[in-house]
Design an enzyme around this catalytic site. Structure first.
Site, short mmCIF file in Angstrom:
data_model
loop_
_atom_site.label_atom_id
_atom_site.label_comp_id
_atom_site.label_asym_id
_atom_site.label_seq_id
_atom_site.Cartn_x
_atom_site.Cartn_y
_atom_site.Cartn_z
CB SER A 204 3.69 -8.53 -7.55
OG SER A 204 4.27 -8.90 -6.33
CG HIS A 232 0.80 -6.65 -10.62
ND1 HIS A 232 1.68 -5.87 -11.33
CD2 HIS A 232 1.23 -6.66 -9.34
CE1 HIS A 232 2.62 -5.43 -10.52
NE2 HIS A 232 2.38 -5.89 -9.30
CE LYS A 263 1.39 -2.63 -8.89
NZ LYS A 263 2.72 -2.02 -8.77
C1 PLP Z 1 0.54 -6.85 -5.67
C2 PLP Z 1 0.72 -5.43 -5.27
N1 PLP Z 1 -0.13 -4.89 -4.41
C3 PLP Z 1 -0.01 -3.61 -4.02
C4 PLP Z 1 1.00 -2.81 -4.48
C5 PLP Z 1 1.12 -1.39 -4.00
O1 PLP Z 1 0.62 -0.53 -4.97
P1 PLP Z 1 1.00 1.02 -5.02
O2 PLP Z 1 2.20 1.14 -5.89
O3 PLP Z 1 -0.19 1.67 -5.58
O4 PLP Z 1 1.29 1.44 -3.61
C6 PLP Z 1 1.91 -3.32 -5.39
C7 PLP Z 1 3.01 -2.46 -5.87
O5 PLP Z 1 4.04 -2.83 -6.24
C8 PLP Z 1 1.79 -4.67 -5.80
O6 PLP Z 1 2.64 -5.21 -6.65
#
Ligand code: PLP
Length: 416
Positions: A204, A232, A263
């Site tokens: 990310s 992502h 996302k």
């Molecule tokens: C790689 C990754 N996993 C999980 C999440 C968490 O997702 P959510 O925003 O749905 O809580 C994010 C959020 O930034 C993320 O970048």
């Protein structure tokens, strides 16, 4: 003597100070940051999160219209008329919240339908929806891995999965480093009940991908399972946009996939998908599901419609990639360090958070909205602008970003 520059890390665990004293002392960071005028909570937007937003800057300059690069709304589906319509219809039918957890009556027909859709897409038996991607990751990691198990994790996995590993054994391997991974797998042989290799489908902060086929092969060789957070990648990678496993053609080899609806899908919520008995187990043992109200039906309906749309309209994903390629080549031509990104997340490396905030502030004055990624999202002194490209950006938006960045670089000379 020059005063020490305070970093947000300096307030995480202050020796000898309780929480109230620490919280009061935290003011010192804001006093220092006021100089740079780029604190996320002092800026609000008063429009939908899209390519252009109206930013209210509480430092004085009101209502700046800016091109936005902050959001993972990769396909622009958060404002798609059909997605909004699906949500409104669901509000009419179901009201707002379910006001109860799935396990005690908050499980409705559209949750089940979305779970089945997600499972089909990932070529798995079943799925379970959570109220966020964070809740999915922490919930499944806590449920699956205990004191006699081992998680072998890429050091750049997301915090939400990492936080689920507090009650298990954890070994890190260097990012995408197969040698370290193999050493850990060899050492683990015979010592744990379950060994899980955990990776992200797209990392990310750097936007690069796991070496997934090799990781899966190695995990299988040593009897480990593979868990992947596809947050992502869903909607972005693969022929149909079905994520990293589709992209690498290893749907069978990744045992457990988690994802988010916040996302590319443009809504909110998270999920896990796997074989039938694992999902059945998780329904009863994921504490972030059993002790938390289920995802509001309007969000479920909107997410389901958004998935149908990106499946039926591959041109959305094509435009996202066209934009991504265009801005990456412009940034590289201008000499910015954009790392090894292989996705619409493009890091522009700066180094210290002070400069990163100052760059972002100057960009905002030029009508570009981007919040820098600083510790704890990245390591100290690895601060960067994290550019999120969207299919909705026009070529003019992308040019405006790069031209503004060049002007700010003339002023601050931050290029690494
Ligand atoms: C790689 C990754 N996993 C999980 C999440 C968490 O997702 P959510 O925003 O749905 O809580 C994010 C959020 O930034 C993320 O970048």
């Amino acid at each position: 003597m020059k005063e020490k520059y305070l970093n947000i890390k300096d307030f995480a665990d202050v020796p000898g100070k309780g929480i109230q004293e620490t919280a009061d002392y935290f003011q010192a960071w804001f006093d220092q940051m006021d100089e740079y005028q780029m604190n996320a909570f002092d800026i609000t937007t008063s429009t939908a999160t899209g390519r252009e937003v109206v930013v209210t800057d509480h430092y004085g300059e009101d209502l700046i219209t800016a091109k936005s690069f902050v959001s993972s709304n990769y396909l622009g589906l958060n404002t798609h008329p059909e997605v909004k319509k699906a949500a409104s219809e669901a509000v009419e039918k179901y009201g707002m919240g379910t006001c109860t957890a799935p396990i005690i009556g908050g499980y409705i027909d559209n949750h089940k339908e979305l779970e089945q859709k997600i499972a089909r897409i990932h070529k798995k038996d079943d799925a379970l929806i959570f109220s966020s991607g964070f809740a999915a990751n922490i919930g499944i990691a806590q449920a699956i891995l205990g004191k006699e198990d081992l998680a072998i994790v890429d050091k750049f996995i997301h915090a939400s999965m990492f936080d689920g590993l507090a009650n298990t054994n954890v070994k890190f391997f260097g990012h995408n480093n197969l040698e370290y991974l193999e050493t850990n797998l060899q050492k683990a042989q015979g010592n744990y009940k379950t060994v899980a290799v955990i990776v992200d489908g797209v990392y990310s902060q750097d936007g690069d991908l796991p070496v997934l086929p090799e990781i899966c092969k190695m995990a299988k060789k040593y009897g480990a399972i593979v868990i992947m957070d596809d947050a992502h990648a869903f909607g972005v990678l693969g022929e149909n946009g079905y994520g990293a496993a589709e992209h690498f053609d290893v749907e069978e080899e990744v045992d457990i996939i988690t994802g988010t609806l916040s996302k590319a899908v443009g809504t909110i919520g998270g999920y896990v998908t796997a074989n039938k008995s694992i999902i059945r187990y998780l329904r009863y043992y994921s504490r972030s599901s059993i002790f938390s109200a289920s995802l509001p039906p309007a969000m479920v309906a909107a997410a389901s419609k958004a998935i149908d749309l990106f499946t039926a309209e591959p041109q959305l994903k094509d435009k996202l990639w066209e934009n991504t390629k265009y801005i990456k080549s412009r940034l590289a031509d201008c000499g910015y360090n954009i790392g090894e990104s292989e996705s619409p997340i493009v890091p522009i490396k700066i180094g210290d958070d002070k400069t990163a905030k100052l760059v972002a502030r100057k960009l905002l004055e030029k009508g570009v909205y981007i919040i820098p990624a600083v510790y704890p999202a990245v390591r100290l002194r690895d601060s960067r602008l994290r550019l999120n490209v969207s299919a909705t950006h026009t070529k003019a938006d992308l040019d405006h970003f790069v031209d503004s960045l060049n002007e700010v670089n003339e002023l601050l000379n931050f290029k690494k």
